[in-house]
Design an enzyme around this catalytic site. Sequence first.
Site, PDB file in Angstrom:
ATOM      1  N   GLY A 151      43.879  29.887  72.515  1.00  0.00           N
ATOM      2  CA  GLY A 151      42.909  30.962  72.369  1.00  0.00           C
ATOM      3  C   GLY A 151      43.659  32.271  72.212  1.00  0.00           C
ATOM      4  N   GLN A 203      44.978  41.214  72.450  1.00  0.00           N
ATOM      5  CA  GLN A 203      46.310  40.630  72.632  1.00  0.00           C
ATOM      6  C   GLN A 203      47.220  40.852  71.431  1.00  0.00           C
ATOM      7  OE1 GLN A 203      44.674  36.603  73.957  1.00  0.00           O
ATOM      8  NE2 GLN A 203      46.475  36.830  75.240  1.00  0.00           N
ATOM      9  N   CYS A 255      48.145  32.643  80.325  1.00  0.00           N
ATOM     10  CA  CYS A 255      47.740  33.601  79.299  1.00  0.00           C
ATOM     11  C   CYS A 255      48.956  33.954  78.456  1.00  0.00           C
ATOM     12  CB  CYS A 255      47.182  34.856  79.977  1.00  0.00           C
ATOM     13  SG  CYS A 255      46.653  36.123  78.827  1.00  0.00           S
ATOM     14  N   LEU A 256      48.774  33.991  77.145  1.00  0.00           N
ATOM     15  CA  LEU A 256      49.891  34.326  76.262  1.00  0.00           C
ATOM     16  C   LEU A 256      50.443  35.721  76.559  1.00  0.00           C
ATOM     17  CD1 LEU A 256      48.631  32.991  72.802  1.00  0.00           C
ATOM     18  CD2 LEU A 256      50.324  31.943  74.306  1.00  0.00           C
ATOM     19  N   HIS A 313      37.808  32.750  79.313  1.00  0.00           N
ATOM     20  CA  HIS A 313      39.069  33.495  79.331  1.00  0.00           C
ATOM     21  C   HIS A 313      39.106  34.520  78.187  1.00  0.00           C
ATOM     22  CE1 HIS A 313      43.578  33.574  80.110  1.00  0.00           C
ATOM     23  NE2 HIS A 313      43.508  34.155  78.924  1.00  0.00           N
ATOM     24  N   GLU A 314      38.673  34.088  76.986  1.00  0.00           N
ATOM     25  CA  GLU A 314      38.723  34.995  75.830  1.00  0.00           C
ATOM     26  C   GLU A 314      37.661  36.093  75.939  1.00  0.00           C
ATOM     27  OE1 GLU A 314      41.368  34.840  74.227  1.00  0.00           O
ATOM     28  OE2 GLU A 314      41.896  32.882  75.039  1.00  0.00           O
ATOM     29  N   HIS A 327      38.935  38.690  78.078  1.00  0.00           N
ATOM     30  CA  HIS A 327      39.867  39.575  77.355  1.00  0.00           C
ATOM     31  C   HIS A 327      39.110  40.682  76.623  1.00  0.00           C
ATOM     32  CE1 HIS A 327      43.980  38.237  77.696  1.00  0.00           C
ATOM     33  NE2 HIS A 327      43.713  36.996  77.365  1.00  0.00           N
TER      34      HIS A 327
HETATM   35 ZN   LIG Z   1      44.788  35.360  77.840  1.00  0.00          ZN
END
Ligand SMILES: [Zn+2]
Length: 195
Positions: A71, A76, A118-119, A160-161, A164
């Site tokens: 995702g 991000q 998380c990236l 999660h997204e 964000h």
């Molecule tokens: Zn994330």
Amino acid sequence: MPDKSTSSDAPAPAATETPQATSAARKIYPIVKFGDPILEKPGAAIKKFDAELEQLAEDMFASMYAAQGVGLAAPQIGLSLRIAVVDVTGGKNPEARIVLANPEIVHAEGEVREEEGCLSIPGFRGYVLRPQFVTIKAQNAKGETFEIRGENLLARAFCHEIDHLNGILFLQHLSMLKRDLIKRKIKKLRKQGEW
Ligand SMILES: [Zn+2]
């Protein structure tokens, strides 16, 4: 343990092959890391659905696959916009590619506590309570409204997204103790020039 069953946009399991880009060379955006204020502010609603937005969505998929995530949300990659992409198959199934513009949760059910990453916070994970099932309403890159129901990892990825897009990171769902520990470690990494 970055395996697909427990991660969100964290690294997907080691891909056996690089997912094929859809057409022309795509732009691979660098991933913004924790500490950048853009990650902690809500994104602006998407109002214009045009070729540029479709291209952005494709570039976001490419950037997500390059980072081995499942995702990726626009903040991000440094864009404060309410758009995210999700593919819990890590590029293996083209039909699993989901573009979420202006998404919102319309129904949530059940609870699952799983490890999440998380990236934008590479190397750190934590257990987060999420709904087992969520139904979300969103628009695709063409502006068409749709509803989709996700279960387990997909439900987790949606939550999660959407977090964000609201400026919320998974760290905020952890205990204060665990959150402070991670923040301290990141601070140290930053001092050492490793973040
Ligand atoms: Zn994330």
